[in-house]
Design an enzyme around this catalytic site. Structure first.
Site, PDB file in Angstrom:
ATOM      1  CB  THR A  11     -40.566 -29.203  15.195  1.00  0.00           C
ATOM      2  OG1 THR A  11     -40.896 -30.594  15.268  1.00  0.00           O
ATOM      3  CG2 THR A  11     -40.110 -28.707  16.547  1.00  0.00           C
ATOM      4  CB  SER A  55     -42.729 -33.507   8.221  1.00  0.00           C
ATOM      5  OG  SER A  55     -41.962 -34.312   9.071  1.00  0.00           O
ATOM      6  CB  THR A  84     -36.575 -32.354  10.906  1.00  0.00           C
ATOM      7  OG1 THR A  84     -37.132 -32.956  12.074  1.00  0.00           O
ATOM      8  CG2 THR A  84     -36.265 -30.891  11.167  1.00  0.00           C
ATOM      9  CG  ASP A  85     -39.644 -36.872  11.758  1.00  0.00           C
ATOM     10  OD1 ASP A  85     -38.485 -37.181  12.094  1.00  0.00           O
ATOM     11  OD2 ASP A  85     -40.556 -36.663  12.572  1.00  0.00           O
TER      12      ASP A  85
END
Length: 161
Positions: A11, A55, A84-85
């Site tokens: 992101t 990700s 972030t995932d």
């Protein structure tokens, strides 16, 4: 000592498409470039792109290639911008494959291009961490810096703790 920033996507680096017909995001120039221009850092740095993926699309092969890239470099300190995932999965893989270097992984909940993005503060925390830590793999998110062995994420709130 030079700090190497590695873009992997996520992101933090998403941008509006340069094409018509759609709201989908695409990857372009690393957000780190724009953030560092505003910071005017007093350290030497280099920005490289390993890959540009969401990700959730990062594979084990991508992670091993990332480890190989870092191991092939003479520098000792790296910041990886990442989605972030799957940040924790990448951190754990790098911990297994990299020794005697410092890696700090960070990202953002909103793209750096958004006026209310958290990207600058997340990257700033990662930069500060590289001044204080010696070796290992860490994640800098939401005002904390923790090792790959101790970091956790609340999947309901999205926050790391």
């Amino acid at each position: 000592m030079k700090l190497v920033f590695i873009q992997t996507g996520g992101t933090i680096d998403k941008d509006y498409p340069q094409k018509t017909k759609g709201w989908a995001f695409e990857f372009g120039e690393p957000a780190t470039t724009r953030i560092l221009e505003k910071l005017n850092p007093s350290f030497e740095y280099e920005i490289i792109t390993a890959f540009q993926k969401d990700s959730l699309e990062i594979t084990d092969e991508d992670r091993l290639n990332l480890a190989q890239l870092i191991n092939s470099r003479s520098e000792q300190k790296f910041i990886i911008t990442h989605g972030t995932d799957t940040m924790i999965e990448t951190a754990k893989c790098l911990t297994e494959h990299i020794k005697d270097k410092l890696i700090v992984i960070t990202g953002a909940m909103l793209p750096e291009r958004f006026y209310n993005s958290d990207a600058p503060i997340q990257l700033g925390a990662a930069i500060a961490a590289t001044s204080l830590l010696k070796t290992g793999v860490f994640i800098a998110m939401h005002g904390i810096v923790k090792s790959s062995a101790t970091i956790k994420r609340n999947l309901d709130t999205g926050l790391y703790y």
